[in-house]
Design a protein around this motif. Structure first.
Motif, short mmCIF file in Angstrom:
data_model
loop_
_atom_site.label_atom_id
_atom_site.label_comp_id
_atom_site.label_asym_id
_atom_site.label_seq_id
_atom_site.Cartn_x
_atom_site.Cartn_y
_atom_site.Cartn_z
N GLY A 42 8.27 -3.59 -9.36
CA GLY A 42 9.48 -4.40 -9.35
C GLY A 42 9.86 -4.96 -8.00
O GLY A 42 10.92 -5.59 -7.87
N LYS A 43 9.04 -4.75 -7.00
CA LYS A 43 9.35 -5.24 -5.66
C LYS A 43 8.26 -6.17 -5.15
O LYS A 43 7.15 -6.18 -5.66
N ALA A 86 9.05 9.83 -1.82
CA ALA A 86 8.88 9.23 -3.15
C ALA A 86 8.93 7.71 -3.08
O ALA A 86 8.22 7.03 -3.82
N GLU A 87 9.75 7.18 -2.18
CA GLU A 87 9.87 5.72 -2.07
C GLU A 87 8.65 5.05 -1.45
O GLU A 87 8.57 3.82 -1.38
N ASP A 88 7.69 5.86 -0.97
CA ASP A 88 6.44 5.30 -0.47
C ASP A 88 5.45 5.03 -1.61
O ASP A 88 4.37 4.47 -1.38
N THR A 89 5.81 5.44 -2.81
CA THR A 89 4.95 5.19 -3.96
C THR A 89 4.77 3.69 -4.17
O THR A 89 5.74 2.95 -4.29
N ALA A 90 3.51 3.27 -4.18
CA ALA A 90 3.21 1.84 -4.29
C ALA A 90 1.70 1.67 -4.36
O ALA A 90 0.93 2.62 -4.16
N VAL A 91 1.30 0.45 -4.67
CA VAL A 91 -0.10 0.07 -4.50
C VAL A 91 -0.25 -0.46 -3.07
O VAL A 91 0.52 -1.34 -2.66
N TYR A 92 -1.19 0.06 -2.35
CA TYR A 92 -1.42 -0.32 -0.96
C TYR A 92 -2.63 -1.24 -0.91
O TYR A 92 -3.70 -0.90 -1.41
#
Length: 125
Positions: A42-43, A86-92
């Motif tokens: 969503g970001k 937890a807020e570092d959860t993402a596709v890198y």
């Protein structure tokens, strides 16, 4: 065809560490800049860090827990991530501005932007 291939993602507990790697493969490649971006659900995709001959640059609130480094001779870039939240959860995603060598013309092509396919990082709270 030069490709950027990421590795090192996975599931980690909050407070843990991960080290991402990205290597250029598929031909002779010269990167002027290499970087890491991330995109959470969503970001928008956002810069984590970049590195070139002039030094390193970090996105907002990234410096301190994240460290980018590079093996220039091998066109490999690393991202050391510590004290993950937890807020570092993402596709890198790995990113590079570089040029590949065209053996047919015996010359480097023009500089352009390259992207990897991404590696998932999930931080469990």
């Amino acid at each position: 065809q030069v490709q950027l291939v990421e590795s090192g993602g996975g599931l980690v507990q909050a407070g843990g560490s991960l080290r991402l790697s990205c290597a250029a493969s598929g031909g002779v490649f010269s990167a002027a800049l290499m970087a890491w971006y991330r995109q959470a659900p969503g970001k928008e995709r956002a810069l984590v860090a970049s590195i070139d001959n002039s030094g390193t640059n970090y996105g907002d609130s990234m410096e301190g827990r994240f460290t980018i480094s590079r093996d220039g001779a091998k066109n490999v870039v690393f991202l050391q991530m510590n004290n993950l939240k937890a807020e570092d959860t993402a596709v890198y995603y790995c990113n590079a501005i570089g040029r590949s060598y065209d053996s047919g013309f015996a010359a480097y092509q023009q500089y352009r932007e390259y992207w990897g396919r991404g590696t998932q990082v999930t931080v469990a709270s």
